[in-house]
Write a protein that holds these residues in place. Structure first.
Motif: not given
Ligand SMILES: [Mg+2]
Ligand SMILES: Nc1ncnc2c1ncn2[C@@H]1O[C@H](COP(=O)(O)OP(=O)(O)OP(=O)(O)O)[C@@H](O)[C@H]1O
Lengths: 329, 236, 292
Positions: B41, B83, B160-161
């Motif tokens: 991240s 995220e 992000d994820e």
């Molecule tokens: Mg992360």
């Protein structure tokens, strides 16, 4: 050898400030200025108290004037109206301080951040309005006159100079107590509240108790200061105990450096004395004073004790990070 | 199209990214994998300047964008879906989507067309347009976050994820969406994932981050068979 | 009955003022997470710019004088945001902003004293009439307070619900990082928000000038009670500010039917503390967690 040097390094500032404090009255001829020094000492006691709440646990208390007033009026009214001995009056002030600590500390368990700050402001305003309007008891805007001076084993502390030496001793005692507390278990718990409530709870520390303790300590110190203030001035009225006074205590705390007892002492002295020094600026003095403080906050948010952390100062004195000893977060 | 060259990033004194280089070519999906705290991240946030680059450079379409203000980078077309989704809880779903197009100088008509496209791609959001963002379920929030990103017409989309905390069925759905975006808009995508299996399966290239360093990188189809990567990330 | 209605009238008028105060400081709080402890002085400054400069010095007509005052205050707000709010916003504890804005307030008051003099003055003939309907007195200024407040609330609603700028302001209030990722210039947005808040302060300052006169202490009580109103209503929602403002305004005036006038000012704070203890996030407040 190295250890001894370190010890000397630690003690030297204390000794030097003590010597300065003790010889200062010799150079200050005018009693008016000695009274000012007395006021600075009284303020220092209150700021050291404020440091417990605002400096260590990070809860902004802007109701200091109300607490201070409670201490002043308790002593003033007991000694003038009921003829109580002034030391008993002081003890009564301390008890009032404990009660206020609970009264303000209890909401702090439920109310946080800005809401808590507003609650303390509300408390200060209520206090001031009550003092102004409960004329029968408090004398209203007339205030309380003829508050006796303190006497110590028959020795009357009836001049600013006598009061001065007494207050220096009291400040030393209070500062010593405060430093013991700050460095001890309570101090660590207070700082933990500042950093993170939840982590504290998970290691089994009772947050409500920690918060209450910080409030009680603060208001006891402040009430003691208020009581001395009443005896020092001999006359009090509600117009002193305004929101302005509360902000002044906050100024002292932050100018010196939040969280640090020496910072409280430095801040208390400067904020009390600087305006007098700036008097020559006539009608501009309060403006200049406010601008100076604002600039300091913008440049040095962690107060004067953090001056040693400024890059150019570090370079100047060849300090490195670890030689600071007891840093104050 | 995006070239990150030898960047170093610090949080206060602590270095989080060590001399990382990273490249995304137009029309590819790049996955970034690594364990918790590896710096994935941080790398993404550095690209969009939410975190400062200490040294090194970030080039986007031939232009040096290192440490430009975030909003300028977004205007250049790098859209980062962060995220934890970070949709605006106090805004309605429709408003969230609209804000996704903030950086574009779009007129009403274009906005409506874009909303149509989102409706097609994310049918589950259709009945929820007037609902506050904060009241959506986790899966719906993730869809909204991606949809909001698409509203900005990304030249490069960084996710992000996106599968974090979602039920396996929904994870499948999210990956389908990613492939669909790739197919329909031909946008290059950076995909940060803990779910290395799936990420590598759909990506062209993969970077493996370990405590702030790139430990492996290369074609996903090849890295998948690298014994060390297999051992550490693919769990079989 | 008559006195009840009379008190209701002043309760509503003051309630409107408290509502405006609540909105004025909560927009800044929402946008930046900071509380402006000098907002009372901003209101005072607004009153002085209007009464002292535009009217007394330049002899302007009321309407252009007001508009120009709003512009001046907007610029003032933008400068303060740039010089004080944006630097202090990044520090880890809100203490710094509390003290920074407190000092700013003191500086403003000193400047007012130096520029416009220490004595209070009234703006002759400005909203000073009264209308009497069925035994109830309606001061002209109360009527205007209500009218302007309603207009302002409509404008505010349109701004925040319909315009791109207003929506961006809400995004920044909700999540600054995410707002930046939408391409919103967060710093600039905060500057605009603070300027907007300063404009509301000017409106308040102009509206209360006929009641309290133009004086360096003119906003002391309304600024604190406006705080109380915002908290009672729940920080940050327009609805909450309206409810909180009216509740405080009406309660403190109704109290006059049962208690001595000298404690009127205590009522707002007692109400504040009781409300807080019952519901720490205010009447309409949500238990929202702010994300940094
Ligand atoms: Mg992360
Ligand atoms: N705001 C911050 N301040 C200080 N340190 C941070 C901050 N954000 C991240 N870090 C640290 O930087 C390192 C990398 O974090 P990062 O969030 O980039 O990891 P990640 O690979 O995204 O992990 P995850 O898979 O858990 O999301 C971690 O050690 C983390 O503790």
């Amino acid at each position: 050898m190295g250890l001894k040097m370190q010890k000397i390094k630690k003690i030297a500032p204390i000794i030097i400030s003590l010597i300065i404090a003790l010889v200062l009255p010799i150079f200050v001829k005018n009693n008016y200025y000695v009274t000012l020094l007395d006021q600075a000492l009284v303020n220092i006691i209150a700021v050291i108290g404020l440091n417990f709440i605002t400096g260590l646990t990070g809860q902004v208390n802007l109701g200091m004037a109300g607490i201070f007033a409670a201490g002043s009026y308790t002593s003033a009214l007991l000694t003038t109206k009921l003829g109580v001995n002034c030391w008993l009056g002081l003890i009564a002030s301390i008890i009032v301080g404990i009660i206020i600590g609970y009264v303000l500390g209890y909401p702090s368990l439920r109310i946080k951040g800005i809401y808590l700050t507003l609650t303390t402001i509300g408390f200060g305003e209520i206090m001031r309005l009550l003092l102004t309007n409960m004329v029968n008891i408090t004398g209203g805007t007339q205030g309380v006159l003829g508050i006796p001076s303190l006497s110590l084993f028959g020795f009357e502390l009836n001049t600013p100079r006598r009061m001065y030496f007494f207050l220096v001793a009291v400040v030393c005692l209070m500062a010593w107590i405060a430093i013991r507390i700050v460095k001890g278990r309570w101090g660590r718990e207070f700082k933990a509240v500042l950093n993170d409530d939840t982590a504290l709870a998970s290691v089994g520390i009772d947050i409500s108790k920690v918060k209450l303790n910080s409030f009680i300590l603060c208001s006891v110190f402040t009430c003691v200061a208020g009581s001395f203030y009443a005896h020092l001035m001999g006359y009090i009225d509600p117009s002193d105990y305004t929101f302005d006074m509360s902000t002044r205590f906050l100024m002292m705390l932050m100018l010196g450096g939040i969280g640090s007892v020496p910072g409280s002492i430095i801040g208390g002295s400067i904020i009390t004395i600087l305006p007098e020094i700036l008097r020559f600026l006539k009608e501009y003095y309060w403006l200049v004073f406010s601008v100076i403080i604002l600039i300091i906050i913008l440049v040095l948010p962690y107060g004067l004790v953090s001056i040693k952390d400024l890059p150019f100062v570090r370079k100047l004195f060849g300090l490195n990070k670890n030689s600071l000893g007891e840093s104050n977060e | 199209m995006l070239e990150v060259k030898n960047i170093n990033v610090f949080y206060d004194q602590v270095q989080a990214i060590h001399d990382v280089s990273f490249e995304v070519k137009s029309d590819e999906i790049v996955s970034v994998i690594g364990t918790n705290g590896a710096g994935k991240s941080t790398l993404m946030q550095t690209i969009v300047s939410l975190v400062e680059t200490k040294s090194g450079s970030i080039i986007f379409n031939g232009e040096d964008i290192t440490n430009l203000p975030s909003h300028d980078i977004v205007k250049r077309g790098i859209i980062y879906v962060p995220e934890g989704r970070r949709i605006f809880y106090d805004l309605t779903v429709a408003e969230n989507l609209e804000m996704g197009a903030y950086a574009l100088k779009t007129d009403k008509k274009r906005l409506r067309e874009d909303l149509e496209m989102v409706h097609e791609m994310f049918p589950q959001l259709n009945d929820r347009m007037k609902q506050l963002g904060g009241t959506l379920s986790g899966g719906e929030q993730q869809m909204l976050a991606i949809a909001r990103g698409l509203m900005g017409h990304p030249k490069l989309l960084m996710l992000d994820e996106p599968s974090l905390g979602l039920a396996p069925v929904i994870v499948e759905e999210v990956f389908d969406i990613i492939l669909k975006i790739k197919k329909e808009t031909n946008t290059p995508i950076v995909l940060v994932e803990q779910n290395a299996n799936m990420a590598m399966a759909i990506s062209d290239n993969t970077y493996v981050l370990e405590v702030g360093y790139v430990s492996f990188s290369g074609k996903s189809s090849e890295l998948m068979y690298n014994p060390e990567v297999k051992e550490a990330y693919l769990g079989s | 009955m008559e006195s009840f209605l009379q008190l209701l009238v002043s309760g509503i008028a003051f309630g409107c003022i408290y509502t405006l105060v609540a909105i004025e400081y909560s927009v800044i709080y929402q946008a930046s997470g900071l509380v402006n402890f000098s907002h009372g002085q901003w209101i005072t400054l607004g009153g002085f710019v209007f009464g002292g400069t535009m009217i007394r010095q330049f002899n302007m007509h009321y309407i252009p004088a007001m508009l120009l005052s709003l512009v001046v205050m907007g610029i003032f707000g933008a400068l303060v945001a740039k010089g004080i709010f944006n630097p202090l916003r990044h520090l880890p504890n809100n203490l710094f902003v509390v003290l920074g804005t407190v000092m700013l307030g003191k500086i403003i008051i000193e400047l007012c004293r130096i520029i416009w003099g220490a004595s209070a003055f009234r703006i002759e003939g400005f909203l000073s009439d009264t209308v009497k309907i069925g035994g109830i007195v309606f001061p002209e200024v109360y009527i205007w307070i209500v009218i302007i407040s309603v207009i302002f609330l409509v404008v505010q609603a349109i701004l925040f619900q319909k315009t791109k700028l207003g929506k961006a302001m809400r995004c920044v209030a909700s999540d600054q990082k995410a707002a930046a990722l939408m391409g919103i210039n967060v710093n600039r947005n905060i500057i605009i928000t603070v300027a907007y808040s300063a404009i509301i302060c000017a409106i308040i300052g102009i509206l209360v000038a006929p009641i309290f006169n133009v004086d360096i202490n003119m906003a002391n009580s309304i600024s604190l009670k406006g705080f109380a109103a915002g908290v009672v209503g729940g920080f940050g929602t327009i609805g909450g500010s309206i409810v909180g403002g009216l509740v405080i305004g009406i309660i403190e005036n109704m109290y006059l039917m049962i208690g001595p006038a000298i404690y009127k000012d205590v009522v707002a704070f007692v109400a504040l503390i009781i409300f807080l203890l019952m519901k720490p996030t205010g009447l309409l407040g949500k238990n929202q967690q702010k994300r940094s």
